[in-house]
Every structure is written in structure tokens, then in C-alpha cells.
Design an enzyme around this catalytic site. Structure first.
Site, PDB file in Angstrom:
ATOM      1  N   ASP A 140       0.806  -1.227   0.000  1.00  0.00           N
ATOM      2  CA  ASP A 140       0.000   0.000   0.000  1.00  0.00           C
ATOM      3  C   ASP A 140       0.835   1.272   0.000  1.00  0.00           C
ATOM      4  O   ASP A 140       0.458   2.289   0.577  1.00  0.00           O
ATOM      5  CB  ASP A 140      -0.978   0.013   1.209  1.00  0.00           C
ATOM      6  CG  ASP A 140      -1.849  -1.219   1.226  1.00  0.00           C
ATOM      7  OD1 ASP A 140      -2.224  -1.696   0.145  1.00  0.00           O
ATOM      8  OD2 ASP A 140      -2.140  -1.725   2.333  1.00  0.00           O
ATOM      9  N   LYS A 188       1.881   1.981  -5.197  1.00  0.00           N
ATOM     10  CA  LYS A 188       2.424   1.387  -6.430  1.00  0.00           C
ATOM     11  C   LYS A 188       1.487   1.657  -7.608  1.00  0.00           C
ATOM     12  O   LYS A 188       1.936   1.967  -8.708  1.00  0.00           O
ATOM     13  CB  LYS A 188       2.600  -0.140  -6.255  1.00  0.00           C
ATOM     14  CG  LYS A 188       3.604  -0.505  -5.168  1.00  0.00           C
ATOM     15  CD  LYS A 188       3.684  -1.997  -4.944  1.00  0.00           C
ATOM     16  CE  LYS A 188       2.444  -2.595  -4.314  1.00  0.00           C
ATOM     17  NZ  LYS A 188       2.174  -2.158  -2.932  1.00  0.00           N
ATOM     18  N   GLN A 217       2.019  -6.217  -3.368  1.00  0.00           N
ATOM     19  CA  GLN A 217       2.575  -6.400  -2.022  1.00  0.00           C
ATOM     20  C   GLN A 217       3.941  -5.679  -1.914  1.00  0.00           C
ATOM     21  O   GLN A 217       4.128  -4.687  -2.605  1.00  0.00           O
ATOM     22  CB  GLN A 217       2.669  -7.890  -1.647  1.00  0.00           C
ATOM     23  CG  GLN A 217       1.316  -8.553  -1.435  1.00  0.00           C
ATOM     24  CD  GLN A 217       0.650  -8.989  -2.724  1.00  0.00           C
ATOM     25  OE1 GLN A 217       1.266  -9.638  -3.557  1.00  0.00           O
ATOM     26  NE2 GLN A 217      -0.600  -8.661  -2.902  1.00  0.00           N
ATOM     27  N   GLY A 252      -4.502  -4.357  -3.751  1.00  0.00           N
ATOM     28  CA  GLY A 252      -5.494  -3.310  -3.971  1.00  0.00           C
ATOM     29  C   GLY A 252      -4.723  -2.085  -4.401  1.00  0.00           C
ATOM     30  O   GLY A 252      -4.079  -1.441  -3.582  1.00  0.00           O
TER      31      GLY A 252
HETATM   32  P1  GDP Z   1      -0.713   0.249  -3.576  1.00  0.00           P
HETATM   33  O1  GDP Z   1      -1.335  -1.011  -3.072  1.00  0.00           O
HETATM   34  O2  GDP Z   1       0.764   0.277  -3.332  1.00  0.00           O
HETATM   35  O3  GDP Z   1      -1.055   0.552  -5.005  1.00  0.00           O
HETATM   36  O4  GDP Z   1      -1.324   1.426  -2.687  1.00  0.00           O
HETATM   37  P2  GDP Z   1      -2.884   1.617  -2.276  1.00  0.00           P
HETATM   38  O5  GDP Z   1      -3.635   2.045  -3.469  1.00  0.00           O
HETATM   39  O6  GDP Z   1      -3.374   0.438  -1.528  1.00  0.00           O
HETATM   40  O7  GDP Z   1      -2.762   2.766  -1.200  1.00  0.00           O
HETATM   41  C1  GDP Z   1      -2.168   4.002  -1.529  1.00  0.00           C
HETATM   42  C2  GDP Z   1      -3.182   5.122  -1.298  1.00  0.00           C
HETATM   43  O8  GDP Z   1      -2.507   6.356  -1.351  1.00  0.00           O
HETATM   44  C3  GDP Z   1      -4.257   5.219  -2.369  1.00  0.00           C
HETATM   45  O9  GDP Z   1      -5.443   5.668  -1.780  1.00  0.00           O
HETATM   46  C4  GDP Z   1      -3.702   6.284  -3.329  1.00  0.00           C
HETATM   47  O10 GDP Z   1      -4.718   6.954  -4.065  1.00  0.00           O
HETATM   48  C5  GDP Z   1      -3.040   7.198  -2.369  1.00  0.00           C
HETATM   49  N1  GDP Z   1      -1.899   7.964  -2.837  1.00  0.00           N
HETATM   50  C6  GDP Z   1      -0.871   7.571  -3.641  1.00  0.00           C
HETATM   51  N2  GDP Z   1       0.066   8.536  -3.710  1.00  0.00           N
HETATM   52  C7  GDP Z   1      -0.364   9.555  -2.925  1.00  0.00           C
HETATM   53  C8  GDP Z   1       0.192  10.798  -2.539  1.00  0.00           C
HETATM   54  O11 GDP Z   1       1.285  11.176  -2.917  1.00  0.00           O
HETATM   55  N3  GDP Z   1      -0.548  11.552  -1.658  1.00  0.00           N
HETATM   56  C9  GDP Z   1      -1.758  11.173  -1.194  1.00  0.00           C
HETATM   57  N4  GDP Z   1      -2.396  11.969  -0.358  1.00  0.00           N
HETATM   58  N5  GDP Z   1      -2.290   9.980  -1.533  1.00  0.00           N
HETATM   59  C10 GDP Z   1      -1.600   9.196  -2.378  1.00  0.00           C
HETATM   60  P1  IMO Z   2      -0.889  -4.248  -2.210  1.00  0.00           P
HETATM   61  O1  IMO Z   2      -0.454  -4.782  -3.565  1.00  0.00           O
HETATM   62  C1  IMO Z   2      -0.926  -4.711   2.110  1.00  0.00           C
HETATM   63  C2  IMO Z   2      -0.946  -8.810   3.626  1.00  0.00           C
HETATM   64  C3  IMO Z   2      -2.180  -9.268   4.365  1.00  0.00           C
HETATM   65  C4  IMO Z   2      -1.559 -10.265   5.330  1.00  0.00           C
HETATM   66  C5  IMO Z   2      -0.469 -10.918   4.483  1.00  0.00           C
HETATM   67  C6  IMO Z   2      -0.879 -12.246   3.857  1.00  0.00           C
HETATM   68  O2  IMO Z   2      -2.162  -3.491  -2.255  1.00  0.00           O
HETATM   69  O3  IMO Z   2       0.234  -3.508  -1.592  1.00  0.00           O
HETATM   70  P2  IMO Z   2      -2.484 -12.879   1.844  1.00  0.00           P
HETATM   71  O4  IMO Z   2      -3.936 -12.598   1.628  1.00  0.00           O
HETATM   72  O5  IMO Z   2      -1.591 -12.311   0.786  1.00  0.00           O
HETATM   73  O6  IMO Z   2      -2.188 -14.314   2.117  1.00  0.00           O
HETATM   74  O7  IMO Z   2      -2.138 -12.107   3.217  1.00  0.00           O
HETATM   75  O8  IMO Z   2      -0.153  -9.980   3.471  1.00  0.00           O
HETATM   76  N1  IMO Z   2      -1.194  -8.278   2.276  1.00  0.00           N
HETATM   77  C7  IMO Z   2      -1.140  -6.973   1.963  1.00  0.00           C
HETATM   78  N2  IMO Z   2      -0.949  -5.892   2.760  1.00  0.00           N
HETATM   79  N3  IMO Z   2      -1.068  -4.560   0.766  1.00  0.00           N
HETATM   80  C8  IMO Z   2      -1.223  -5.637  -0.023  1.00  0.00           C
HETATM   81  O9  IMO Z   2      -1.201  -5.569  -1.362  1.00  0.00           O
HETATM   82  C9  IMO Z   2      -1.319  -6.923   0.573  1.00  0.00           C
HETATM   83  N4  IMO Z   2      -1.500  -8.160   0.099  1.00  0.00           N
HETATM   84  C10 IMO Z   2      -1.412  -8.994   1.144  1.00  0.00           C
HETATM   85  O10 IMO Z   2      -2.807  -8.207   5.033  1.00  0.00           O
HETATM   86  O11 IMO Z   2      -0.932  -9.590   6.385  1.00  0.00           O
HETATM   87 MG    MG Z   3      -2.858  -1.633  -1.785  1.00  0.00          MG
END
Ligand code: GDP
Ligand code: IMO
Ligand code: MG
Length: 426
Positions: free
Chosen positions: A13, A16, A222, A40
Site C-alpha cells: 500500500d 504502487k 505487495q 489493492g
Molecule cells: P498500492 O497497493 O501500493 O497501489 O497502494 P494503495 O492504493 O493500496 O494505497 C495508496 C493510497 O494512497 C491510495 O489511496 C492512493 O490513491 C493514495 N496515494 C498515492 N500517492 C499519494 C500521494 O502522494 N498523496 C496522497 N495523499 N495519496 C496518495
Molecule cells: P498491495 O499490492 C498490504 C498482507 C495481508 C496479510 C499478508 C498475507 O495493495 O500492496 P495474503 O492474503 O496475501 O495471504 O495475506 O499480506 N497483504 C497486503 N498488505 N497490501 C497488499 O497488497 C497486501 N496483500 C497482502 O494483510 O498480512
Molecule cells: Mg494496496
């Protein structure tokens, strides 16, 4: 050839999805090489927010070829839902290609995911419940069902029968309801019919695209600390998010990887169980969570929050051979008068040189913090690096210095235009 791997450096999260979507404006291809619908990835574009689980984050560009590679575990239910959601916003997905060697997440994988978590009790991993671990385990156990078999009605019938004969016995032994062959078979044949046009040998396709000198992004899901081999085992996912997995996960040789970009969130978060040395279980942690709205994009769970841990990022630099860092969510720290950053760990009075393999040790380390002055002004409108407040630039520079990789991209908001590039990417 021009290829860039984008990986997560912390516990996922990091943003990416945002960085891949941003770079994808210059790319011909975006390919996912591991993980599944546990990911996600949020992309904010054209006034919409897209939550992508399986679709590569290049899918919003009509000319981009988007590949789901052989080491992605594919849940057709999630994929079809994602495609419908995309259709509702008027987008098409002609460029989607799915590996015929990917493993299919079956309904029993999700039941096993929940069952195993229950049986582990207090030792549970805190998985996303998407059936990821059980699907990868079946692949390793050689009882998984690959897309190529699923697309062939006869082969699918035979492999599903074999798998159910095995899985149902275990489920019954644990008091769970067994699965009915006809129900799954008919349902999954229906999904196969919808997705068949997109299935191909993606390894051959990627090799051809490389030979054609296309610009390619490899999108990790991840992150390093969730890597099965290198992360905080057993609180990890069941695949390899680190850059080395690109080759196996797509079927290409290591010489085709040119650049590796690690996404670093300006503070730390973690979802699920396991140690998190810089976790803030106080008002500051709550404040980060609320300002940043740190709730999981896949499960909606509140994310654990803490200060940025550069021991973790330095380890990710080593594991991935990072060329540079994309620093995201810097704007979240705009209103903090002081910002702490962990530059190392102390254990038994000694400064640690290596990242600990033992969770007992990681759970007991004392983070060594540096306190930097905040900048107390909004960064979201800054368009160039020079426009950032002085204290903000000092924070960025310190991150690069301690982590051992330069900060090449700075992100100050979720939208595409809130991105400052300091280095040439493609
Ligand atoms: P990912 O799994 O690595 O793609 O990250 P997620 O989407 O799960 O979580 C990142 C969150 O940060 C999302 O809600 C993005 O829209 C948000 N986001 C990404 N870059 C920025 C930033 O520079 N500033 C802010 N405020 N939000 C950001
Ligand atoms: P993105 O791509 C954050 C975590 C789960 C759990 C562990 C194992 O959005 O960064 P799983 O369902 O993969 O067997 O769970 O990994 N986990 C993540 N945490 N972002 C993710 O993906 C994750 N995908 C799995 O919360 O701790
Ligand atoms: Mg994510």
C-alpha cells in the site's frame, strides 16, 4: 528495450498503483508478475478512483498492453467484477492478456484460507481471505489448476475432479461443507468462455515485445516485507514481490531488467499481523490514519500506522537492487511539526548491521530515531522539487541518504499531476 520494475518496499500500500499509472503514460506495456486479488492498487484518473486488484495499473490507457503473468494467481470472479466496473466508466480492455500458465483461484481456496486462519488461532497471519496462500500452495503441491486446463473443458473436468476428491476429504474432516463438482464446473466454464479471448502464452508475448523495443513496466504487488523468502515470515504473503521474481513470474531472462524503482510511503503502515517496529499505538498513529485515510483497499481493515522505517527501506534496496525511490504521500506529513524517522535498530545495546531474520528479535528491537522539523505548509500544489519547502526537501534527502538510493520521484497527492519527477525514467 526499456524496462522498469516497480516494487513495494515496506508492507504494501505504498502507492504502487499511482506510480505505475503515472509511468504508464509513457509505456507500451504493463505486466503483473505475482500476487493476486490480495492486491489493492488505487489509481485516481479522469475524476474517478479505480481500485485494481488483478488488472495491471496501465489498464486506463487505451493503447497499453496489460499482461497478467504466469505467477499471478487469477480469481476469475474478481477479474470479471473489475472488468464490469471498468466498463461502467466507459473504458475498454482490448489490450488485456492473461497467461495460460497462471493458476486459477478456486472457491475452495478461499474456504481453506479462512479455515487455516481459524486453525492457526492466535498465530493467524491476518490474510486478505482471497485464497492466495492455498492457491500458491496447490501450485507447489502440483494439484493446482492452470488457466490452460481451465480453458479446455475436458482437461478442466478431469483436474477439478481430482482436486475435489482431495480437497473435499480434508474439508469434511474439519467439519466443512464439501464442494459440488457440477456447480463449480458449470460456473467456471462460464467464466472461461468470457475470458478465453484474452488468454495466450504471455511469456512468448513479453519476449516479443522486448525484441520490438517496447517500453515495459513490471508491476509488483505487495512489498519486500511481505516476500515469502525475505519478509517477516510467517507474516508474509505466499509469493515473491521482490524484483527477482519478475523473471520467473513472466518467463523472461534477468538481462531484460533495466531499472528498478522502489515505492516508499513517507511513513509506515501494515495490515494484518506481525512485527512493525515503528508502529505508533498512540494519538500520532491515529492522526496519520485519519489524515491519510489508511483503511485497506481490499478488505477495508484499518491499517496500522507508524513512522518511516529506513531499516526496512535499506533492506528493500538490497533485496531489489533499487536504482531509485518513488516517495509517496509526502503531503500527509504537511501538518506535523516534528517528524521522526527510524535510521536503524538497536538490539541488546548494539546497533544492528543486518535486517533481523528472527521475528523474536525484530519484535524486540529498539528503533533509533532522528527527529526532523516538519514544514507545516501544504505541498500538494508544488509542481517542481524546488518549490517544496526547505524542511520537506531535507526530509526527502535524508531518506535517500540513509536508504542508499536516490529519490527520483516525489508524490504529493493521489492524482497524476501531483507527481514530481527528478530523474529520467524511460
Ligand atoms: P498500492 O497497493 O501500493 O497501489 O497502494 P494503495 O492504493 O493500496 O494505497 C495508496 C493510497 O494512497 C491510495 O489511496 C492512493 O490513491 C493514495 N496515494 C498515492 N500517492 C499519494 C500521494 O502522494 N498523496 C496522497 N495523499 N495519496 C496518495
Ligand atoms: P498491495 O499490492 C498490504 C498482507 C495481508 C496479510 C499478508 C498475507 O495493495 O500492496 P495474503 O492474503 O496475501 O495471504 O495475506 O499480506 N497483504 C497486503 N498488505 N497490501 C497488499 O497488497 C497486501 N496483500 C497482502 O494483510 O498480512
Ligand atoms: Mg494496496
Amino acid at each position: 528495450m526499456s524496462t522498469i520494475v516497480v516494487v513495494g518496499t515496506q508492507w504494501g500500500d505504498e502507492g504502487k498503483g499511482k506510480i505505475v499509472d503515472y509511468l504508464a503514460s509513457q509505456a507500451d506495456v504493463v505486466a503483473r508478475y505475482q500476487g493476486g486479488s490480495n492486491a489493492g492498487h488505487t489509481v485516481v484518473a479522469d475524476g474517478n478512483t479505480y481500485k485494481l486488484h488483478l488488472l495491471p495499473s496501465g489498464i486506463l490507457y487505451s493503447g497499453c498492453t496489460c499482461i497478467i503473468g504466469n505467477d499471478v494467481v487469477l480469481d476469475p470472479v474478481v477479474l470479471l467484477q473489475e472488468l464490469s466496473a471498468l466498463e461502467a466508466t466507459g473504458k475498454s480492455w482490448d489490450g488485456l492478456r492473461i497467461s495460460n500458465r497462471a493458476h486459477v483461484v478456486m472457491p475452495y481456496h478461499k474456504v481453506f484460507d479462512g479455515l487455516q486462519e481459524r486453525l492457526k488461532g492466535t498465530g493467524k497471519v491476518g490474510t486478505t481471505g482471497r485464497g492466495i496462500g492455498p492457491c500458491y500452495a496447490d501450485a507447489a503441491d502440483r494439484i493446482g489448476i492452470r488457466v490452460v486446463s481451465w480453458m479446455d473443458k475436458e482437461a478442466f473436468a478431469e483436474e477439478l475432479k481430482n482436486a475435489l476428491a482431495y480437497k473435499n476429504r480434508i474439508l469434511e474432516a474439519f467439519g466443512e461443507k464439501p464442494f459440488d463438482f457440477d456447480t463449480i464446473y458449470n460456473e467456471y466454464c462460464g467464466y472461461a468462455d468470457k475470458l478465453r479471448p484474452y488468454v495466450c502464452d504471455t511469456g512468448a508475448l513479453v519476449s516479443e515485445l522486448i525484441a520490438q523495443d517496447k517500453k515495459i513496466l513490471f508491476e509488483g504487488a505487495q512489498a519486500a516485507m511481505l516476500d515469502l523468502s525475505h519478509g517477516t515470515y510467517p507474516f508474509v504473503t505466499s509469493s515473491h514481490p521482490t524484483a527477482g521474481a519478475v523473471c520467473v513470474g513472466l518467463g523472461i531472462g534477468p538481462k531484460h531488467i533495466q531499472k528498478v524503482v522502489g515505492v516508499v510511503k513517507a511513513y509506515g503502515t501494515r495490515v494484518g499481523e506481525g512485527p512493525f517496529p515503528t508502529e505508533l499505538l498512540d494519538e500520532t498513529g491515529n492522526r496519520i490514519r485519519e489524515i491519510a485515510h489508511e483503511y485497506g483497499a481490499t478488505t477495508g481493515r484499518p491499517r496500522r500506522c507508524g513512522w518511516l522505517d529506513l531499516s526496512v527501506v535499506r533492506y528493500a534496496v538490497q533485496l531489489n537492487g533499487l536504482d531509485c525511490i518513488a516517495l509517496t504521500r509526502l503531503d500527509i506529513l504537511d501538518t506535523f511539526p516534528e517528524i521522526k524517522v527510524c535510521v536503524g535498530y538497536r538490539y541488546n545495546g548494539e546497533v544492528m548491521k543486518e535486517f533481523p531474520a528472527s521475528l523474536k528479535v525484530l519484535g524486540a528491537v529498539e528503533p533509533i530515531y532522528e527527529t526532523l522539523p516538519g514544514w507545516m505548509q501544504s505541498t500538494t500544489e508544488c509542481k517542481t522539487y524546488d518549490e517544496l519547502p526547505e524542511n520537506c526537501k531535507k526530509y526527502v534527502e535524508r531518506i535517500g541518504e540513509v536508504a542508499g538510493a536516490p529519490v527520483g520521484i516525489v508524490s504529493v497527492g493521489p492524482e497524476r499531476d501531483k507527481t514530481i519527477t527528478r530523474m529520467k525514467m524511460f
